[in-house]
Design a protein around this motif. Structure first.
Motif, PDB file in Angstrom:
ATOM      1  N   ILE A  63      -9.972  -6.934  -5.613  1.00  0.00           N
ATOM      2  CA  ILE A  63      -8.671  -7.524  -5.940  1.00  0.00           C
ATOM      3  C   ILE A  63      -7.568  -6.466  -5.838  1.00  0.00           C
ATOM      4  CG2 ILE A  63      -7.332  -8.691  -7.721  1.00  0.00           C
ATOM      5  CD1 ILE A  63      -9.932  -9.832  -8.805  1.00  0.00           C
ATOM      6  N   ASN A  64      -7.841  -5.264  -6.349  1.00  0.00           N
ATOM      7  CA  ASN A  64      -6.843  -4.191  -6.283  1.00  0.00           C
ATOM      8  C   ASN A  64      -6.515  -3.817  -4.844  1.00  0.00           C
ATOM      9  OD1 ASN A  64      -6.626  -4.010  -9.058  1.00  0.00           O
ATOM     10  ND2 ASN A  64      -8.174  -2.409  -9.242  1.00  0.00           N
ATOM     11  N   THR A 101      -1.071  -5.819   0.171  1.00  0.00           N
ATOM     12  CA  THR A 101       0.132  -6.663   0.139  1.00  0.00           C
ATOM     13  C   THR A 101       1.373  -5.838  -0.157  1.00  0.00           C
ATOM     14  OG1 THR A 101      -1.220  -8.523  -0.646  1.00  0.00           O
ATOM     15  CG2 THR A 101       1.163  -8.686  -0.931  1.00  0.00           C
ATOM     16  N   SER A 102       1.260  -4.917  -1.126  1.00  0.00           N
ATOM     17  CA  SER A 102       2.394  -4.064  -1.483  1.00  0.00           C
ATOM     18  C   SER A 102       2.780  -3.146  -0.332  1.00  0.00           C
ATOM     19  CB  SER A 102       2.044  -3.250  -2.730  1.00  0.00           C
ATOM     20  OG  SER A 102       3.073  -2.353  -3.055  1.00  0.00           O
ATOM     21  N   ARG A 103       1.783  -2.570   0.325  1.00  0.00           N
ATOM     22  CA  ARG A 103       2.077  -1.677   1.453  1.00  0.00           C
ATOM     23  C   ARG A 103       2.709  -2.430   2.609  1.00  0.00           C
ATOM     24  NH1 ARG A 103      -3.401   2.167   1.686  1.00  0.00           N
ATOM     25  NH2 ARG A 103      -2.862   3.475  -0.116  1.00  0.00           N
ATOM     26  N   ASP A 104       2.214  -3.616   2.893  1.00  0.00           N
ATOM     27  CA  ASP A 104       2.804  -4.412   3.967  1.00  0.00           C
ATOM     28  C   ASP A 104       4.258  -4.765   3.658  1.00  0.00           C
ATOM     29  OD1 ASP A 104       0.403  -4.282   5.256  1.00  0.00           O
ATOM     30  OD2 ASP A 104      -0.280  -6.285   4.654  1.00  0.00           O
ATOM     31  N   GLU A 105       4.527  -5.062   2.402  1.00  0.00           N
ATOM     32  CA  GLU A 105       5.899  -5.389   2.020  1.00  0.00           C
ATOM     33  C   GLU A 105       6.822  -4.190   2.198  1.00  0.00           C
ATOM     34  OE1 GLU A 105       8.392  -7.007  -1.885  1.00  0.00           O
ATOM     35  OE2 GLU A 105       6.207  -6.792  -1.952  1.00  0.00           O
ATOM     36  N   HIS A 106       6.352  -2.994   1.796  1.00  0.00           N
ATOM     37  CA  HIS A 106       7.161  -1.787   1.977  1.00  0.00           C
ATOM     38  C   HIS A 106       7.377  -1.477   3.452  1.00  0.00           C
ATOM     39  CE1 HIS A 106       5.801  -0.281  -2.253  1.00  0.00           C
ATOM     40  NE2 HIS A 106       6.811  -1.121  -2.318  1.00  0.00           N
ATOM     41  N   MET A 107       6.350  -1.679   4.270  1.00  0.00           N
ATOM     42  CA  MET A 107       6.482  -1.413   5.699  1.00  0.00           C
ATOM     43  C   MET A 107       7.471  -2.385   6.342  1.00  0.00           C
ATOM     44  SD  MET A 107       4.578   1.186   6.427  1.00  0.00           S
ATOM     45  CE  MET A 107       4.500   1.045   8.191  1.00  0.00           C
ATOM     46  N   ILE A 108       7.400  -3.654   5.963  1.00  0.00           N
ATOM     47  CA  ILE A 108       8.333  -4.640   6.518  1.00  0.00           C
ATOM     48  C   ILE A 108       9.764  -4.321   6.097  1.00  0.00           C
ATOM     49  CG2 ILE A 108       8.981  -7.068   6.432  1.00  0.00           C
ATOM     50  CD1 ILE A 108       5.995  -7.736   6.189  1.00  0.00           C
TER      51      ILE A 108
END
Length: 915
Positions: free
Chosen positions: A762-763, A769-776
């Protein structure tokens, strides 16, 4: 006739050159005739008018013509030469000559009264300034020299004999000659050593350190650091020379090879060796300040205290309390404002920090003192401390060199345990065997007392981070003579308000931070965080909270629910901690199932009823996408709750619970489907809310009510993630109080292993998800940037810097001049560094500026060479970044940013090299 008609005309025939020349001579002679008849004042006015009409080339011609006929015989060298050369010339004058030079004009007075000229003359006689001059204070050392010189007492030899009882008696001729020779030899040896010392200092010293201190202070403080800087430069020069030789060798040798692959591999190895050499040449942050800032050597403690009080918001204490607060804590501004007076807060970034930079902030905050206790307010669980991004302190890495050095140095900042020194960790490590082993290792390693929470608190506040909730609500390990640690560092009333409304406050503070950032960007994060926290507490006073009907109803329902819970058995058997863990497990499971049933009763049943009545709010497909997985999870947990209730109601010391969790773990595929579809579920809710007015009105009626515990639908769907964290903590606590020979011991170990693996899964989903959001976000912000979305790439840190250009690279580093050319923003990823141009533009009639970022370059970390630039009079907090084709000279706003950036960049480059 034609020439006569235009003789007195203003028109000039350009095509006819002879006539043009004739007309020009006539008009020039007329102007000369008038000029001869004018007065001196009129001539000057005419010349001024003519010169104002001239172009730059014509003015330059006039200047050259005047320079040839009227040579300059006198010039003020202080206005022609650079400032540091003028100061160097004036440094050879005596105090009397400097005072005479100050009477020439105001410019000479300003230069000759600089502190860098008078400080060495004061230190030469041991006259140290009894305070630290302010940045805008002028000629402090000159006034101090005059005060000391005018208050001296002079004695003749006879007067000195009468006072001190000594008088030089005549010596024999040979004794006097030997003494003179001895003094001559000693003086010669001292001058030779001083000359050698000055030559070494000249290579790496700061401009103002020449002769500004006594020889003892220079020898003890500056010489080791400057010798290290010389050694580092020599090491870098050797590495660069080796790199050039290898490049030459590679070009000579590989030109004979047909394979391009061999050539690329060789160049890559050479580049890596160069990058590693540059990292080794950087000044070690563990030993010295990267900016080269020095402290004043002869400042007494009382003056240190006055200076510290001037820039500090709290009273100076020789043994203060200090608390580290992670920026990952939700609504950390409220926690900052909850800190008691006299406690030093250190707010640090969870992302983009290293252990050595965190230790640097602690040492800077203490300012050479030792703390009575240090608190660590960070996220974590009963097995590990989530101190920094990528640095979780647990039993596996507690003895690694970097982690071990951090805890040893942090414990060195605390007074001895005999005097009451301790470290308080707001993470429930004492609730599991692995956590107790971590505490044991830390105590054995440092010799300092560590205190952590011992209890498990899940209760009704499931929207709060479990580790923080436990820290506030449960008991603590060890004796507490001066009360619980919470009361030592924080105001409990404020912390309790923050604890109950954390999620709501975090949501509100996101918008507050965005609005307040332009106004508080130049303040320290501690100060700006306290301002925002105080603003929030001021807006939500206790009267508003109690008069709010919905909040009051929420608290009433919670108290009623708490009164219904069966705590009688807990009170009868408080000594049995295993029993308490079992009942806590049952109570929290009931609360969790109640949350899932709330989703079904409040949202699913009305939506399905609307479908059956031909007045549908959502389509059947959307209802299935949003709620099918959570309903399956509800059915699974209801069965688990029934089995758990049966076991706990028939509780005995031999009762086992591990088997239930093992059976529960075999059906976790239901939750796997939910977590895999979690992103799709949230996007479906957002899309339906934006496009379907009936669904938007439906959510407005049912969200944030007393039935939903003042939470929205999206927050209720977050409960499964929180619940698995609680499962793991409760299982660890249950195994901690289960004897080794108990039949349930083995099943509990298997259940813990299974739950731990699922929690890591889960982590990892959350991290991706957090990394993808920062990259976007980074891809969207940087204009003209190539594609950054690559597998296994993530953002580490963002840093704003100033780009300089060096105007004179051929001279010594200490005397180089720099020019500010651009503002940059550096995006550090785990495999590359992206450099962008930062533009700040103001919109008419708006106070807040608009910031845009234009892509400039990207450099792979294994090809990036980093070099530190010493702190000089002309540049501060600077360093160079050199890629394969270009070089950037950068500088941060303050020394803390530079220290953190270089430490994080060095760590990222090392990791990139290993990978």
């Amino acid at each position: 006739m034609w020439s006569l008609n235009i003789r007195f005309s203003t028109w000039t025939p350009i095509a006819n050159k002879s006539l043009n020349k004739q007309l020009f001579e006539e008009r020039a002679s007329l102007i000369n005739h008038w000029f001869d008849l004018w007065t001196d004042k009129q001539r000057k006015q005419f010349l001024q008018t003519i010169l104002m009409r001239c172009s730059k080339s014509q003015l330059k011609f006039t200047q050259n013509w005047l320079g040839e006929r009227i040579p300059v015989t006198k010039v003020d060298f202080t206005r022609m030469l650079p400032r540091f050369i003028s100061l160097h010339i004036f440094s050879f004058l005596s105090p009397r000559e400097l005072c005479a030079a100050a009477q020439v004009d105001w410019h000479w007075k300003f230069i000759t009264e600089q502190d860098c000229l008078w400080m060495p003359k004061c230190v030469k006689f041991g006259w140290f300034l009894p305070y630290t001059p302010a940045d805008n204070e002028y000629s402090a050392w000159k006034r101090h020299y005059i005060d000391c010189a005018t208050s001296l007492d002079y004695f003749t030899p006879r007067e000195a004999t009468e006072i001190y009882g000594t008088l030089n008696e005549p010596k024999a001729e040979n004794e006097e000659q030997e003494e003179r020779l001895r003094e001559k030899r000693l003086r010669k040896m001292i001058w030779e050593r001083l000359a050698l010392h000055k030559r070494e200092l000249f290579k790496a010293r700061l401009p103002w350190t020449s002769g500004t201190r006594s020889s003892r202070s220079l020898k003890s403080r500056l010489q080791p650091k400057q010798a290290q800087a010389i050694q580092d430069r020599a090491r870098l020069h050797t590495a660069l020379q080796l790199f050039r030789e290898k490049r030459t060798l590679s070009n000579h040798t590989l030109s004979m090879l047909p394979s391009e692959e061999m050539k690329s591999k060789f160049n890559l190895a050479a580049d890596k060796q160069l990058v590693l050499a540059s990292l080794k040449s950087l000044p070690s942050p563990k030993r010295q300040n990267v900016t080269g800032r020095r402290s004043y050597p002869g400042l007494p403690n009382k003056h240190c205290q006055s200076v510290y009080q001037k820039y500090s918001s709290f009273a100076y204490s020789l043994e203060p309390y200090l608390v580290l607060i992670s920026s990952q804590i939700p609504a950390f501004e409220m926690v900052l404002d909850s800190i008691k007076p006299g406690v030093i807060p250190v707010l640090y970034e969870h992302c983009g920090m290293t252990l050595e930079s965190l230790l640097f902030y602690v040492e800077k905050a203490l300012d050479g003192r030792k703390a009575k206790s240090i608190g660590i307010f960070s996220n974590g669980d009963s097995r590990e401390i989530n101190l920094l991004q990528g640095c979780r302190i647990n039993i596996k890495n507690i003895l690694s060199p970097e982690v071990r050095e951090f805890w040893e140095k942090l414990s060195g900042c605390v007074i001895s345990p005999e005097e009451g020194g301790r470290v308080d960790i707001f993470v429930p490590l004492a609730a599991s065997e692995a956590g107790m082993e971590v505490l044991s290792k830390l105590t054995h390693l440092t010799g300092v007392l560590f205190r952590t929470p011992t209890g498990i608190a899940t209760g009704s506040f499931q929207h709060i981070s479990v580790s923080i909730k436990i820290s506030v609500l449960s008991d603590w390990l060890g004796k507490q003579k001066d009360g619980p640690p919470i009361s030592t560092y924080f105001t409990e009333v404020k912390l309790q308000i923050w604890l109950r409304l954390t999620e709501l406050l975090e949501e509100t503070l996101k918008s507050v931070r965005k609005q307040m950032k332009p106004y508080l960007s130049e303040l320290q994060k501690n100060i700006s965080g306290r301002i925002i926290g105080q603003l929030m507490f001021g807006m939500m006073n206790s009267a508003n909270i109690h008069t709010n009907q919905e909040t009051a109803q929420r608290f009433t329902d919670e108290l009623a629910e708490l009164s219904k819970r069966s705590y009688d058995k807990l009170q009868k058997d408080t000594a049995d901690r295993r029993t308490r863990c079992a009942w806590e497990l049952l109570t929290s499971e009931k609360n969790y199932v109640h949350m899932l049933e709330t989703v079904r009763n409040v949202y699913v049943i009305p939506l399905k009823a609307a479908l059956g009545s031909n007045r549908a709010i959502l389509s059947h497909a959307n209802v299935q996408i949003i709620f099918s997985d959570i309903l399956d999870a509800l059915q699974l947990n209801r069965n688990f709750l029934n089995d758990l209730t049966e076991r706990v109601q028939e509780w005995s010391p031999t009762q086992c619970l591990g088997e239930l969790f093992t059976q529960f773990g075999r059906h976790l595929q239901t939750y796997t489907n939910f977590f895999n579809n979690y992103t799709i579920i949230l996007k479906t809710i957002d899309t339906c809310r934006e496009t379907i007015p009936l669904f938007r009105a439906f959510l407005k009626r049912h969200d944030r009510t007393a039935v939903t515990n003042m939470m929205r639908l999206q927050e209720l769907l977050l409960c499964p993630y929180k619940r698995f964290e609680e499962y793991l903590n409760l299982l660890y606590a249950l195994r901690l109080y289960t004897p080794p020979e108990h039949a349930d011991r083995e099943d509990l170990t298997s259940a813990i292993k299974m739950m731990k693996q699922y929690k890591e899964y889960i982590n990892q989903l959350k991290l991706n998800t957090s990394r993808d959001e920062h990259m976007i976000t980074a891809q969207r912000v940087i204009q003209g940037c190539p594609n950054l979305l690559e597998p296994n790439r993530y953002l580490i840190m963002v840093q704003d810097v100033i780009q300089f250009s060096c105007c004179s690279e051929e001279i010594c580093v200490s005397f180089r001049l720099y020019e500010h050319i651009h503002d940059l923003r550096l995006f550090l990823f785990n495999d590359a560094l992206v450099i962008s141009h930062r533009r700040i533009s103001y919109i008419p009639f708006e106070r807040t500026p608009k910031t845009t970022y234009q892509f400039l370059a990207t450099v792979a970390l294994h090809r990036l060479v980093v070099e530190d630039i010493p702190h000089t009079k002309y540049i501060k907090n600077a360093f160079t970044l050199q890629g394969t084709k270009r070089k950037w000279i950068c500088s941060t706003e303050d020394e803390d940013d530079k220290f953190t950036w270089l430490s994080t960049l060095q760590s990222a480059i090392n990791c990139s090299m290993k990978n």
